[in-house]
Each structure stands twice: as structure tokens, then as C-alpha cells.
Design an enzyme around this catalytic site. Sequence first.
Site, PDB file in Angstrom:
ATOM      1  N   HIS A   5       0.885  -1.166   0.032  1.00 18.10           N
ATOM      2  CA  HIS A   5       0.050  -0.134   0.001  1.00 18.10           C
ATOM      3  C   HIS A   5       1.000   1.237   0.254  1.00 18.10           C
ATOM      4  CE1 HIS A   5      -2.972   2.827   0.523  1.00 18.10           C
ATOM      5  NE2 HIS A   5      -3.707   2.391   1.816  1.00 18.10           N
ATOM      6  N   HIS A  64      -2.715   6.867  -0.723  1.00 19.68           N
ATOM      7  CA  HIS A  64      -3.685   7.617   0.144  1.00 19.68           C
ATOM      8  C   HIS A  64      -3.172   8.207   1.255  1.00 19.68           C
ATOM      9  CE1 HIS A  64      -6.495   4.352  -1.836  1.00 19.68           C
ATOM     10  NE2 HIS A  64      -6.136   5.413  -2.864  1.00 19.68           N
ATOM     11  N   TYR A  96      -0.568   7.344   3.318  1.00 18.06           N
ATOM     12  CA  TYR A  96       0.006   6.492   4.436  1.00 18.06           C
ATOM     13  C   TYR A  96       1.312   6.460   4.266  1.00 18.06           C
ATOM     14  CZ  TYR A  96      -4.909   5.832   5.282  1.00 18.06           C
ATOM     15  OH  TYR A  96      -6.255   6.089   5.771  1.00 18.06           O
TER      16      TYR A  96
END
Length: 397
Positions: free
Chosen positions: A184, A187, A189
Site C-alpha cells: 500500500h 492515500h 499513508y
Amino acid sequence: MADSSQQGATLFSPYKLGKFSLSHRVVLAPMTRCRALNRIPQPALADYYSQRSTNGGFLITEGTLVSNTAAGFPHVPGIYTDEQVEAWKKVVDAAHAKGSIIFCQLWHVGRASHQVYQPGGGSPISSTSKPISGRWRILLPDGSYGTYPKPRALETYEIPQVVEQYRRAALNAIRAGFDGIEIHGAHGYLIDQFLKDGINDRVDEYGGSYANRCKFLVQIIEAVVAAIGADRVAVRISPAIDHLDAMDSDPLSLGLAVVERLNKLQLNFAAKLVYLHVTQPRYTAYGQTESGRPGTEEEENHLMRTLRKAYEGTFMCSGGFTRELGMQAVAEGDADLVSYGRLFISNPDLVLRLKLNAPLNKYVRKTFYTQDPVVGYTDYPFLSNGSSGRGGSLSRL
Ligand SMILES: Cc1cc2nc3c(=O)[nH]c(=O)nc-3n(C[C@H](O)[C@H](O)[C@H](O)COP(=O)(O)O)c2cc1C
């Protein structure tokens, strides 16, 4: 801009994804659902993923914590303890029993956390010591919303330790039976906190140039690939998404800088990563508002198409796809695979419904992040007498 491999393809055409054979291109997008009590996947997760499984379908789990400093939401699952690995096995088995392929999304929220989620009540870690602005609020374990606190910028020597957490988490995912992992990097993070120049203010080898800002992600990919093989590793990015203040002065060039490095890594590995997953800039990561929309629709389409064209591998898109937009993206060669988020929350049999062009259940936002193992989680109705067993009335929602 259709390429020859896409000629005539639809959302429901089979797709050869590395060593996996997909029977269609409708993917379950990774979505945090906060049902993993005390960071352990519960039986409800097995039900939820099983409901959304199809033979030859592709599922990506919710963001899953790589370590005990990685959380920024209540009751999200981890994959850093043996107990978590054991619990995930049941979820993976349930998806496999229905013929789905399932990847685990590896997640560290970085500064998008709070002392209540940190061991010993410490400060969250990040690339920076700048907090997320008051424009954004953090969901706390008691259901209230708070302010993001000031993070602690990682020391240079600590960064390889975080890379190691991803490596161990990837190995754990394979131990749990997952078919692969998605890193990931989107977004706002932790990884995005290194990528974006609106956040990363480091003066060491992890800040400044594209090479430096991409270094954390590249090191994670290298470590994870060395551990489990490129054919089980995928990456998600969102260069043009401003979620949690993740602004960049030049999203297109940043996206291309990442893609260039992925292409080069693939050459070095002499193998392709499984896919690159990019979030459409036209929607925010969580689809809540369109605040901070960085460009016109034309600019946004240009960004996606440019990245798609530049990346030498499978390209997955996410963000605001309807049936029609998904069909169009595949037909025009803008995407190989399309991941669906909110519509998949409320339609466990989304694949069948899209195929039949059947009506869709509406999602209920207020139960996105609640803990009830059934309500708003596994109680959305299937088409009556539909594919997967659980009947239900469409009029309910
Ligand atoms: C409740 C919710 C939780 C989400 N959690 C994650 C997550 O854990 N990891 C991630 O990469 N994206 C996450 N997203 C973003 C989705 O993967 C997806 O990109 C987004 O919902 C836009 O797609 P949609 O318009 O089809 O919903 C989340 C979205 C929602 C609605």
C-alpha cells in the site's frame, strides 16, 4: 488507445495475471472495515471475503498492519504475529474454497495515527515531523474523531528496520496461504509520506529528488521480492490523491518516476510484478468528497493514461467505477483490471450483478468502520436465488 491484447475485452473476459488465471476483471478493492477485533481476523472476515469470492475472481484484503506501530484505525487486522497468521489462514481458506485468488494488502499508516494506537502511547512515525492538518480527523477506538498528533520523523538508520517489517509481513502472508501481497503505497499513508513533496521534508537520502523520495518504496519492493518472489508482489500508488494532505507539486512526474523505477526493478528481477494499482484522481481515496481535486477531468485522464502506457505490466484502476465506466476502461485499454470498493461493500455478488446489469444495493456509509460482525458487513443481500446462496430482498436498502 486499445492495445492488441485488449481487443474485444470486457470486464467479464478472462485475464492471465502472471501465474494466475482470472475468469473476469472485477476486483475487490482493499477496504478497511474494522471488524478484526484486537487486530486478529475474526470468523466474520472469512464470511465477508467468502461472500465476495467468485471462481477465478481476485480479492485484495483490507489494509493489514505490518507491525505494532502501523495502525491508525480501530480493529484493523495485523500480520505480524503468529496468532494473526493462524487467524488469516481461515479467511484465505474460505476465499480459496470458492476459487478466488486473494492478496493481502500490507499497510503502515505512518503519521495517520494517534498515540492511542501506538505501543506505549508513543508518537506515530513518519518521513516528517509535520502533523496532518486539522482538515482531516482521525477515527478513535471509542468511535469519536480526534486531531492527528505531531509525528516523529524516522531517523535514517531506522528506515531499514521498517523495510524489514514489510519483508516479515510478506513472509507471514505467504505462511497464511495468501497468493501474494499488495504494497500500500497510496492515500497519504507511510510510503506516500515519503513519495510526496508536500509531506517529505527530509534532507537525508530519503528526501529531495525523485530517486530519494522513491527509495523507501523501492527498498520495500526489493526486500519483499527477495523474500517471496516478484510473481507474488503488487504495488498500489495514488500520485494525484490528496487524502490526508498527500499533495505533490507534480503528480504526473511523480507517478512516472515511480513507474520508471518499477520497470527498472522488473528488468533487474527478470520478472514482472503482478500488477500496478492506481487510484483515479477524480475521487478521493475514500470517495467522501471531491475536495482538493487536483485537476480537470482531462488532466486526470491524461495522468492515468500516461501511467498506464508507461508501466510495463498489468494495470489496475480504482475509484468511482460504475459498470459502464469499468466496461469502457477495459474496452479502451485504459485498464486491464478494475477494482471496485463501495459497490462491493453493499453488493457481495457484485460480479454477477454487473454481468446481468442487475440493480445494485446502496451502501451505508455509517457502518463502513463499525465493529458489528454482521450489520453493514455480511448482511447486504444477494440477488434472490443468486449465485452464492444467501437470498435477500433488494428492497431492504
Ligand atoms: C470503507 C473504505 C475503506 C478503504 N480502505 C482502504 C484500504 O485499506 N486500503 C486501500 O488501499 N484503499 C482503501 N480504500 C479505497 C478503496 O480501495 C477504493 O480505491 C475507493 O473506495 C474508491 O473506489 P470506489 O469508488 O469503487 O469505492 C477504502 C475505501 C473505503 C470506502
